[in-house]
Design an enzyme around this catalytic site. Structure first.
Site, PDB file in Angstrom:
ATOM      1  N   LYS A 293       0.823  -1.211   0.000  1.00 13.09           N
ATOM      2  CA  LYS A 293       0.000   0.000   0.000  1.00 13.09           C
ATOM      3  C   LYS A 293       0.859   1.263   0.000  1.00 13.09           C
ATOM      4  CE  LYS A 293      -4.263  -2.152   1.051  1.00 13.09           C
ATOM      5  NZ  LYS A 293      -5.214  -2.641   2.026  1.00 13.09           N
TER       6      LYS A 293
ATOM      7  N   ARG B   5      -2.686 -10.175   5.150  1.00 15.57           N
ATOM      8  CA  ARG B   5      -3.060 -10.274   3.729  1.00 15.57           C
ATOM      9  C   ARG B   5      -1.897  -9.753   2.891  1.00 15.57           C
ATOM     10  NH1 ARG B   5      -5.532  -7.231  -0.272  1.00 15.57           N
ATOM     11  NH2 ARG B   5      -7.165  -8.271  -1.481  1.00 15.57           N
TER      12      ARG B   5
HETATM   13  N1  HH2 Z   1      -7.160  -4.373   0.693  1.00 17.44           N
HETATM   14  C1  HH2 Z   1      -7.479  -4.448  -0.620  1.00 17.44           C
HETATM   15  C2  HH2 Z   1      -8.528  -5.273  -1.050  1.00 17.44           C
HETATM   16  N2  HH2 Z   1      -9.213  -6.030  -0.171  1.00 17.44           N
HETATM   17  N3  HH2 Z   1      -9.594  -6.754   2.035  1.00 17.44           N
HETATM   18  C3  HH2 Z   1      -9.296  -6.694   3.338  1.00 17.44           C
HETATM   19  N4  HH2 Z   1      -9.977  -7.442   4.225  1.00 17.44           N
HETATM   20  N5  HH2 Z   1      -8.300  -5.883   3.819  1.00 17.44           N
HETATM   21  C4  HH2 Z   1      -7.560  -5.094   2.994  1.00 17.44           C
HETATM   22  O1  HH2 Z   1      -6.675  -4.355   3.477  1.00 17.44           O
HETATM   23  C5  HH2 Z   1      -7.843  -5.131   1.595  1.00 17.44           C
HETATM   24  C6  HH2 Z   1      -8.892  -5.987   1.147  1.00 17.44           C
HETATM   25  C7  HH2 Z   1      -6.727  -3.625  -1.610  1.00 17.44           C
HETATM   26  O2  HH2 Z   1      -5.629  -4.328  -2.111  1.00 17.44           O
HETATM   27  P1  HH2 Z   1      -5.644  -5.124  -3.484  1.00 17.44           P
HETATM   28  O3  HH2 Z   1      -6.627  -6.248  -3.443  1.00 17.44           O
HETATM   29  O4  HH2 Z   1      -4.256  -5.535  -3.820  1.00 17.44           O
HETATM   30  O5  HH2 Z   1      -6.040  -4.038  -4.546  1.00 17.44           O
HETATM   31  P2  HH2 Z   1      -7.366  -3.695  -5.355  1.00 17.44           P
HETATM   32  O6  HH2 Z   1      -8.443  -3.336  -4.384  1.00 17.44           O
HETATM   33  O7  HH2 Z   1      -6.945  -2.515  -6.197  1.00 17.44           O
HETATM   34  O8  HH2 Z   1      -7.758  -4.890  -6.175  1.00 17.44           O
END
Ligand code: HH2
Length: 272
Positions: free
Chosen positions: A216, A252
């Site tokens: 992030k 995660r």
């Molecule tokens: N962060 C993201 C997505 N889902 N779920 C939980 N529970 N906690 C988090 O911190 C979280 C999440 C964002 O990261 P990412 O999936 O890599 O990106 P994107 O939302 O752009 O697909």
């Protein structure tokens, strides 16, 4: 099935497989279902306890996708994993969760904590799924526009407590639920780091905590690039270890092998 902390003991790594063209750090990498499924299996081999499959980016500024498009992205991946890889479905839509759970997913990860689609709670309850309830201020399209809190830890804790009560009122068993402060979801870097520093405020809610700091932008910013939109691997691992040491249970992460290695060392330090 067991309580979430029995199935996912501290520290457990949740690998991230985004089946999206536009996720902030791995957008487009796993659009092919075969590639996505292979990535999920690799993460399991590298020591992930569960793999989080998502078909909708929630990056700052994103607008969301239709039900049909989200299903088109995730269903072929879940079919290939065919119940032998523990899967969490990262969705805010009841219908996506229903199909994923039928295809063998064991957890529902909803970044809106059952606010976008309250029917999602009943679906999770009917399948006795594990559930992650996350805090987000606002919505992805606008959440990073000047987020403000009087006391970020207290406000996030109050929100999560209310959502926990809602989930339980809809039939989800409390022992199946973990909570997540939502790093980067309507928060400045200072808010994100304060939440980690004061994780005890969230632990007082009595549920295991999931933390998603991986890649992030706050990490890139604190590591010296004020315009960063992502954070480096080294900083992601440091944040995961810091979160674990402060009490987090599930971390995660996109880079599973490195997180598992680092957390094994951190665990060896705290365990006699
Ligand atoms: N962060 C993201 C997505 N889902 N779920 C939980 N529970 N906690 C988090 O911190 C979280 C999440 C964002 O990261 P990412 O999936 O890599 O990106 P994107 O939302 O752009 O697909």
């Amino acid at each position: 099935m067991s309580a979430i902390e029995d199935r996912f003991p501290r520290p457990s790594v949740m690998g991230v497989v985004n089946v999206t063209p536009d996720s902030f750090s791995d957008g487009g990498l796993h659009l092919d279902p075969g590639v996505a499924a292979a990535a999920a299996r690799r993460m399991l081999d590298e020591g992930a306890a569960i793999v989080d499959v998502g078909g909708e980016s929630t990056r700052p500024g994103s607008a969301g996708v239709s039900l049909d498009e989200e299903l088109r992205r995730v269903e072929p991946v879940l079919e290939r994993l065919s119940g032998d890889v523990p899967v969490s479905i990262d969705t805010a839509k009841a219908e996506v969760a229903r199909r994923a759970l039928r295809l063998g997913a064991v957890m529902v990860n909803d970044v809106t904590a059952f606010r976008a689609d309250p029917a999602l709670a009943e679906v999770a309850a009917a399948h006795d799924a594990y559930v992650c309830l996350m805090h987000m201020r606002g919505e992805p399209r606008t959440m990073q526009v000047d987020p403000r809190y009087d006391d970020v830890a207290d406000e996030v804790a109050a929100f999560l407590e209310e959502r926990l009560r809602f989930a339980v009122s809809q039939g989800v068993r409390e022992e199946r639920i973990c909570l997540d402060p939502g790093i980067g979801f309507g928060k400045t870097p200072a808010h994100n780091f304060e939440l980690l520093r004061r994780l005890d405020v969230l632990l007082a809610l009595g549920r295991p905590l999931l933390i998603g700091f991986s890649r992030k932008s706050s990490l890139g910013k604190v590591a010296g690039d004020p315009g960063a939109t992502t954070g480096p691997l080294t900083a992601s691992v440091a944040a995961a270890v810091a979160a674990y040491e402060r009490g987090a249970t599930i971390l995660r992460a996109h880079d599973v092998r490195e997180h598992v290695q680092a957390l094994s060392v951190a665990r060896a330090v705290v365990e006699a």
